[in-house]
Design a protein around this motif. Sequence first.
Motif, PDB file in Angstrom:
ATOM      1  N   LEU A   1      -0.808  -0.387   6.947  1.00 23.56           N
ATOM      2  CA  LEU A   1      -1.293   0.965   6.606  1.00 23.56           C
ATOM      3  C   LEU A   1      -0.758   2.056   7.539  1.00 23.56           C
ATOM      4  O   LEU A   1      -1.376   3.115   7.646  1.00 23.56           O
ATOM      5  CB  LEU A   1      -2.837   1.012   6.560  1.00 23.56           C
ATOM      6  CG  LEU A   1      -3.517   0.076   5.564  1.00 23.56           C
ATOM      7  CD1 LEU A   1      -5.044   0.258   5.611  1.00 23.56           C
ATOM      8  CD2 LEU A   1      -3.030   0.324   4.138  1.00 23.56           C
TER       9      LEU A   1
ATOM     10  N   LYS B   1      19.021  -2.255   6.909  1.00 22.42           N
ATOM     11  CA  LYS B   1      18.934  -2.855   5.574  1.00 22.42           C
ATOM     12  C   LYS B   1      20.051  -3.882   5.381  1.00 22.42           C
ATOM     13  O   LYS B   1      19.844  -4.964   4.830  1.00 22.42           O
ATOM     14  CB  LYS B   1      19.008  -1.779   4.491  1.00 22.42           C
ATOM     15  CG  LYS B   1      17.770  -0.914   4.414  1.00 22.42           C
ATOM     16  CD  LYS B   1      16.593  -1.701   3.870  1.00 22.42           C
ATOM     17  CE  LYS B   1      15.302  -0.949   3.922  1.00 22.42           C
ATOM     18  NZ  LYS B   1      14.137  -1.761   3.556  1.00 22.42           N
TER      19      LYS B   1
ATOM     20  N   TYR C   1      18.086  -0.142  -4.044  1.00 24.31           N
ATOM     21  CA  TYR C   1      17.619   0.982  -4.850  1.00 24.31           C
ATOM     22  C   TYR C   1      18.446   2.211  -4.532  1.00 24.31           C
ATOM     23  O   TYR C   1      18.790   2.463  -3.386  1.00 24.31           O
ATOM     24  CB  TYR C   1      16.186   1.400  -4.572  1.00 24.31           C
ATOM     25  CG  TYR C   1      15.168   0.372  -4.271  1.00 24.31           C
ATOM     26  CD1 TYR C   1      15.211  -0.906  -4.807  1.00 24.31           C
ATOM     27  CD2 TYR C   1      14.100   0.726  -3.453  1.00 24.31           C
ATOM     28  CE1 TYR C   1      14.217  -1.813  -4.509  1.00 24.31           C
ATOM     29  CE2 TYR C   1      13.108  -0.170  -3.169  1.00 24.31           C
ATOM     30  CZ  TYR C   1      13.178  -1.438  -3.689  1.00 24.31           C
ATOM     31  OH  TYR C   1      12.183  -2.310  -3.387  1.00 24.31           O
ATOM     32  N   PHE C   2      18.573   3.028  -5.573  1.00 23.45           N
ATOM     33  CA  PHE C   2      19.123   4.361  -5.371  1.00 23.45           C
ATOM     34  C   PHE C   2      17.908   5.278  -5.127  1.00 23.45           C
ATOM     35  O   PHE C   2      17.073   4.933  -4.312  1.00 23.45           O
ATOM     36  CB  PHE C   2      20.086   4.696  -6.510  1.00 23.45           C
ATOM     37  CG  PHE C   2      21.420   3.961  -6.273  1.00 23.45           C
ATOM     38  CD1 PHE C   2      21.467   2.563  -6.278  1.00 23.45           C
ATOM     39  CD2 PHE C   2      22.566   4.644  -5.922  1.00 23.45           C
ATOM     40  CE1 PHE C   2      22.650   1.873  -5.965  1.00 23.45           C
ATOM     41  CE2 PHE C   2      23.744   3.972  -5.619  1.00 23.45           C
ATOM     42  CZ  PHE C   2      23.786   2.585  -5.640  1.00 23.45           C
TER      43      PHE C   2
ATOM     44  N   PHE D   1       8.555  -5.068   0.874  1.00 25.56           N
ATOM     45  CA  PHE D   1       8.804  -3.624   0.952  1.00 25.56           C
ATOM     46  C   PHE D   1       8.566  -3.067   2.345  1.00 25.56           C
ATOM     47  O   PHE D   1       9.035  -1.981   2.656  1.00 25.56           O
ATOM     48  CB  PHE D   1       7.824  -2.862   0.035  1.00 25.56           C
ATOM     49  CG  PHE D   1       7.978  -3.123  -1.427  1.00 25.56           C
ATOM     50  CD1 PHE D   1       8.927  -2.447  -2.169  1.00 25.56           C
ATOM     51  CD2 PHE D   1       7.157  -4.035  -2.078  1.00 25.56           C
ATOM     52  CE1 PHE D   1       9.062  -2.675  -3.524  1.00 25.56           C
ATOM     53  CE2 PHE D   1       7.279  -4.270  -3.432  1.00 25.56           C
ATOM     54  CZ  PHE D   1       8.231  -3.593  -4.158  1.00 25.56           C
ATOM     55  N   ALA D   2       7.737  -3.763   3.151  1.00 25.80           N
ATOM     56  CA  ALA D   2       7.234  -3.158   4.390  1.00 25.80           C
ATOM     57  C   ALA D   2       8.374  -2.755   5.313  1.00 25.80           C
ATOM     58  O   ALA D   2       9.321  -3.517   5.521  1.00 25.80           O
ATOM     59  CB  ALA D   2       6.311  -4.139   5.107  1.00 25.80           C
TER      60      ALA D   2
ATOM     61  N   SER E   1       1.999   3.763   6.961  1.00 29.06           N
ATOM     62  CA  SER E   1       2.371   4.853   6.053  1.00 29.06           C
ATOM     63  C   SER E   1       1.854   4.587   4.646  1.00 29.06           C
ATOM     64  O   SER E   1       2.145   5.341   3.730  1.00 29.06           O
ATOM     65  CB  SER E   1       3.890   5.067   6.036  1.00 29.06           C
ATOM     66  OG  SER E   1       4.540   3.923   5.552  1.00 29.06           O
TER      67      SER E   1
ATOM     68  N   ALA F   1       0.836  -1.207   0.000  1.00 27.18           N
ATOM     69  CA  ALA F   1       0.000   0.000   0.000  1.00 27.18           C
ATOM     70  C   ALA F   1       0.871   1.257   0.000  1.00 27.18           C
ATOM     71  O   ALA F   1       0.362   2.370   0.021  1.00 27.18           O
ATOM     72  CB  ALA F   1      -0.918  -0.001   1.220  1.00 27.18           C
TER      73      ALA F   1
HETATM   74  N1  LIG Z   1      11.643   5.498  -1.509  1.00 26.71           N
HETATM   75  C1  LIG Z   1      12.938   5.319  -1.771  1.00 26.71           C
HETATM   76  O1  LIG Z   1      13.589   6.138  -2.434  1.00 26.71           O
HETATM   77  C2  LIG Z   1      13.642   4.062  -1.283  1.00 26.71           C
HETATM   78  C3  LIG Z   1      15.016   3.918  -1.525  1.00 26.71           C
HETATM   79  C4  LIG Z   1      15.658   2.766  -1.085  1.00 26.71           C
HETATM   80  C5  LIG Z   1      14.935   1.763  -0.445  1.00 26.71           C
HETATM   81  N2  LIG Z   1      13.612   1.925  -0.202  1.00 26.71           N
HETATM   82  C6  LIG Z   1      12.890   0.849   0.500  1.00 26.71           C
HETATM   83  O2  LIG Z   1      11.754   0.489  -0.249  1.00 26.71           O
HETATM   84  C7  LIG Z   1      10.699   0.079   0.614  1.00 26.71           C
HETATM   85  C8  LIG Z   1       9.439   0.822   0.260  1.00 26.71           C
HETATM   86  O3  LIG Z   1       9.665   2.223   0.342  1.00 26.71           O
HETATM   87  P1  LIG Z   1       8.508   3.262   0.029  1.00 26.71           P
HETATM   88  O4  LIG Z   1       9.154   4.533  -0.383  1.00 26.71           O
HETATM   89  O5  LIG Z   1       7.504   2.624  -0.848  1.00 26.71           O
HETATM   90  O6  LIG Z   1       7.920   3.452   1.511  1.00 26.71           O
HETATM   91  P2  LIG Z   1       6.406   3.617   2.011  1.00 26.71           P
HETATM   92  O7  LIG Z   1       6.485   4.166   3.405  1.00 26.71           O
HETATM   93  O8  LIG Z   1       5.592   4.350   1.017  1.00 26.71           O
HETATM   94  O9  LIG Z   1       5.899   2.102   2.064  1.00 26.71           O
HETATM   95  C9  LIG Z   1       6.173   1.242   3.148  1.00 26.71           C
HETATM   96  C10 LIG Z   1       4.919   0.433   3.396  1.00 26.71           C
HETATM   97  O10 LIG Z   1       5.173  -0.504   4.455  1.00 26.71           O
HETATM   98  C11 LIG Z   1       4.042  -0.508   5.329  1.00 26.71           C
HETATM   99  N3  LIG Z   1       4.499  -0.947   6.657  1.00 26.71           N
HETATM  100  C12 LIG Z   1       5.345  -0.286   7.496  1.00 26.71           C
HETATM  101  N4  LIG Z   1       5.539  -1.007   8.618  1.00 26.71           N
HETATM  102  C13 LIG Z   1       4.808  -2.153   8.468  1.00 26.71           C
HETATM  103  C14 LIG Z   1       4.603  -3.292   9.295  1.00 26.71           C
HETATM  104  N5  LIG Z   1       5.189  -3.400  10.497  1.00 26.71           N
HETATM  105  N6  LIG Z   1       3.799  -4.288   8.848  1.00 26.71           N
HETATM  106  C15 LIG Z   1       3.182  -4.183   7.637  1.00 26.71           C
HETATM  107  N7  LIG Z   1       3.345  -3.125   6.818  1.00 26.71           N
HETATM  108  C16 LIG Z   1       4.146  -2.111   7.234  1.00 26.71           C
HETATM  109  C17 LIG Z   1       3.519   0.912   5.309  1.00 26.71           C
HETATM  110  O11 LIG Z   1       2.180   1.040   5.733  1.00 26.71           O
HETATM  111  C18 LIG Z   1       3.730   1.285   3.841  1.00 26.71           C
HETATM  112  O12 LIG Z   1       2.585   0.969   3.055  1.00 26.71           O
HETATM  113  C19 LIG Z   1      11.190   0.321   2.034  1.00 26.71           C
HETATM  114  O13 LIG Z   1      11.634  -0.917   2.581  1.00 26.71           O
HETATM  115  C20 LIG Z   1      12.345   1.276   1.851  1.00 26.71           C
HETATM  116  O14 LIG Z   1      13.296   1.137   2.872  1.00 26.71           O
HETATM  117  C21 LIG Z   1      12.939   3.054  -0.598  1.00 26.71           C
END
Ligand SMILES: NC(=O)c1ccc[n+]([C@@H]2O[C@H](COP(=O)([O-])OP(=O)(O)OC[C@H]3O[C@@H](n4cnc5c(N)ncnc54)[C@H](O)[C@@H]3O)[C@@H](O)[C@H]2O)c1
Length: 343
Positions: free
Chosen positions: A39, A153, A176-177, A78-79, A41, A15
């Motif tokens: 949900l 990570k 990911y960058f 992803f969570a 974030s 989500a």
């Molecule tokens: N956005 C970036 O630029 C980036 C860069 C490198 C790595 N990442 C990694 O990619 C992943 C996704 O990032 P994003 O930007 O989509 O973040 P985001 O915050 O939009 O998505 C994270 C999701 O995880 C859910 N979540 C959080 N804790 C949870 C739990 N305990 N149980 C179930 N669900 C849970 C949240 O509700 C959310 O929907 C993350 O692991 C992040 O570390 C993101």
Amino acid sequence: MIGESKPTVLVTGGAGYIGAHTAKALGERGFRPVVFDNLTSGYREAVRWGELVQGDIRDEAALGRAFTEHGVQAVIHFAGLIEVGRSTQRPDLFWDINVAGTRSLLTAMQTHGVGRLVFSSSAAVYGQAGRGPLETIPEEAPKTPSSPYGDTKLACEWMIAAQCRAYGLTGVALRYFNAAGADPSGLIGEAHEPETHLIPLAMAAGLGDGKPLTVFGDDFDTPDGTCLRDYIHVNDLASAHVAALEVDLPAGAFEAVNIGTGAGHSVRDVVGAVGRALGRPVPHSTGPRRDGDPPSLVANASRARSLLGWEPLCSSLDEIVRDALRWEGQPRYGAGSRGARKT
Ligand SMILES: NC(=O)c1ccc[n+]([C@@H]2O[C@H](COP(=O)([O-])OP(=O)(O)OC[C@H]3O[C@@H](n4cnc5c(N)ncnc54)[C@H](O)[C@@H]3O)[C@@H](O)[C@H]2O)c1
């Protein structure tokens, strides 16, 4: 190879920003995504490709029920918590959700015979040690994270690699960058709260919806003095996850792969691109450097090409900014969409 029968894939964090785009990519390629998200974030309205199971990744029993009820054959994970700054204030929380949550997921996968995992890792595992300011980063570069977020990570990668060796799980960590942009449909996009990423902040500043942008440091050892980052369109990231799910790897293998373009853009480049897209300059000022900000984080992305056969297709800075701007113009996810923040 699991691409032949088009299995059901549990998308933890589906989500959220990158997870929702990946669920869409999975659906379009004939997989059946099932989103598992608490949900905190993420947004209910972002779950449009496959159903939502509301639950916490630290709840092993809830994960087990989702595996059984939906016949899950693979997981994209992803969570987790993502804000680097917050991780320095609440490292305990980051270790709990990111690391203990991944431990819980791995155990549930092992118990239920789910043998394939793609994990959201990050360029934050690298830090700056042992690298010149303008060198690109290969996967074997030293791992010296400069935040508790990066530590979590890296710890997850180690745990997944060991689990693969011990139990014959097959794992791919995608480092990911900088994820950016939005799906051109305008249905899903970036909606982090608080927003800490440069492109949405520059856009909000340019539209007059946010504070003027602060450029953190203009005295780095880079061509224009501002930090260089490797921006990757979220739909290119999504397709990398599908490629990582489909790549033919033996049981027990663990691979870590950079997902970036290999090209760095400075903060000034981004401010310029956003200003061009908006047709007006982005108001900004220069502030001091932030602690631990490396001058440059740019991927050596050759492994993604050779191992996954993956290429970025829509990650020019202008395409990223164009799609991000289209999303900015859409009505956002409804106010009741998000679960109450529990952390
Ligand atoms: N956005 C970036 O630029 C980036 C860069 C490198 C790595 N990442 C990694 O990619 C992943 C996704 O990032 P994003 O930007 O989509 O973040 P985001 O915050 O939009 O998505 C994270 C999701 O995880 C859910 N979540 C959080 N804790 C949870 C739990 N305990 N149980 C179930 N669900 C849970 C949240 O509700 C959310 O929907 C993350 O692991 C992040 O570390 C993101």
